[in-house]
Write a protein that holds these residues in place. Sequence first.
Motif, mmCIF file in Angstrom:
data_model
loop_
_atom_site.group_PDB
_atom_site.id
_atom_site.type_symbol
_atom_site.label_atom_id
_atom_site.label_comp_id
_atom_site.label_asym_id
_atom_site.label_seq_id
_atom_site.Cartn_x
_atom_site.Cartn_y
_atom_site.Cartn_z
ATOM 1 N N GLU A 52 -7.857 32.057 32.810
ATOM 2 C CA GLU A 52 -8.719 32.202 32.636
ATOM 3 C C GLU A 52 -8.980 33.523 32.344
ATOM 4 O OE1 GLU A 52 -12.309 28.382 31.873
ATOM 5 O OE2 GLU A 52 -12.018 29.322 34.075
ATOM 6 N N SER A 53 -8.490 34.921 33.408
ATOM 7 C CA SER A 53 -8.686 35.903 33.768
ATOM 8 C C SER A 53 -7.714 36.522 32.859
ATOM 9 C CB SER A 53 -8.916 35.877 35.096
ATOM 10 O OG SER A 53 -9.785 35.721 35.719
ATOM 11 N N ALA A 54 -6.223 36.084 33.085
ATOM 12 C CA ALA A 54 -5.755 36.885 32.486
ATOM 13 C C ALA A 54 -5.787 36.853 30.884
ATOM 14 C CB ALA A 54 -3.962 35.874 32.637
ATOM 15 N N SER A 55 -6.289 35.722 30.265
ATOM 16 C CA SER A 55 -6.684 35.478 28.660
ATOM 17 C C SER A 55 -7.419 36.489 28.485
ATOM 18 C CB SER A 55 -6.781 34.385 28.425
ATOM 19 O OG SER A 55 -5.790 33.080 28.762
ATOM 20 N N ALA A 56 -8.377 36.917 29.491
ATOM 21 C CA ALA A 56 -9.654 37.740 28.974
ATOM 22 C C ALA A 56 -8.616 39.233 28.818
ATOM 23 C CB ALA A 56 -10.663 37.814 30.142
ATOM 24 N N LEU A 57 -8.142 39.164 29.551
ATOM 25 C CA LEU A 57 -7.327 40.649 29.712
ATOM 26 C C LEU A 57 -6.938 40.685 28.831
ATOM 27 C CD1 LEU A 57 -6.770 43.924 30.914
ATOM 28 C CD2 LEU A 57 -5.597 42.281 32.844
ATOM 29 N N HIS A 58 -5.310 39.483 28.271
ATOM 30 C CA HIS A 58 -4.875 39.726 27.304
ATOM 31 C C HIS A 58 -5.170 39.985 25.877
ATOM 32 C CE1 HIS A 58 -2.238 38.210 24.264
ATOM 33 N NE2 HIS A 58 -0.706 38.310 24.650
ATOM 34 N N ALA A 59 -6.402 39.399 25.783
ATOM 35 C CA ALA A 59 -7.266 39.567 24.899
ATOM 36 C C ALA A 59 -8.282 41.144 24.270
ATOM 37 C CB ALA A 59 -8.576 39.096 24.470
ATOM 38 N N LEU A 60 -8.651 41.982 25.362
ATOM 39 C CA LEU A 60 -8.627 43.092 25.649
ATOM 40 C C LEU A 60 -7.799 44.127 24.888
ATOM 41 C CD1 LEU A 60 -10.708 45.729 25.763
ATOM 42 C CD2 LEU A 60 -9.480 45.604 28.653
#
Length: 189
Positions: free
Chosen positions: A174-182
């Motif tokens: 989830e953390s990596a996904s949030a960063l990928h979204a940014l």
Amino acid sequence: MTNHQENDVSGATTGATVWLTGLPSAGKTTIAYELAGRLREEGHRVEVLDGDEIREFLSAGLGFSREDRHTNVQRIGFVAELLASNGVKALVPVIAPYADSRDAVRKRHQSEGTAYLEVHVATPVEVCSERDVKGLYAKQAAGEISGLTGVDDPYEAPASPDLRIESHRQTVGESASALHALLTERGLA
């Protein structure tokens, strides 16, 4: 100063530096490697500039004084900007405890026209101490080491990072996904 970046619509050849700052054992490196895998699968060129590896090879001989920490961060920032300006996503999971050191790195990127994102992995010291991936908190508590960032040495949390991740409240994915979204939102992924 010139902008060395190649830009295309997909963002695959657009470089950027993503600096993950936070306390020891906050989850910075784990998140960086998770994101790196995803980005590589999408065809991006990615390098993870791990703080421990940099200290061993690029900053050997530096201690942990404020001046030495600043020098270490500036060296890493130089390498990250060089990679990013040549189309690489440079993921930098490095504590970088001082705001002025991080600001100097950001300004270097801005002067070169290179994308730079600051991500605060905002894990409370109590959680980091429980994780204690490298045993640093236990050594500090036993009096074997001093100068542990966030315990008996300062950590200046970013006032306005591009993203704040609370890794104790979400999974690594989830953390990596949030960063990928940014990165996607900024046209970098």
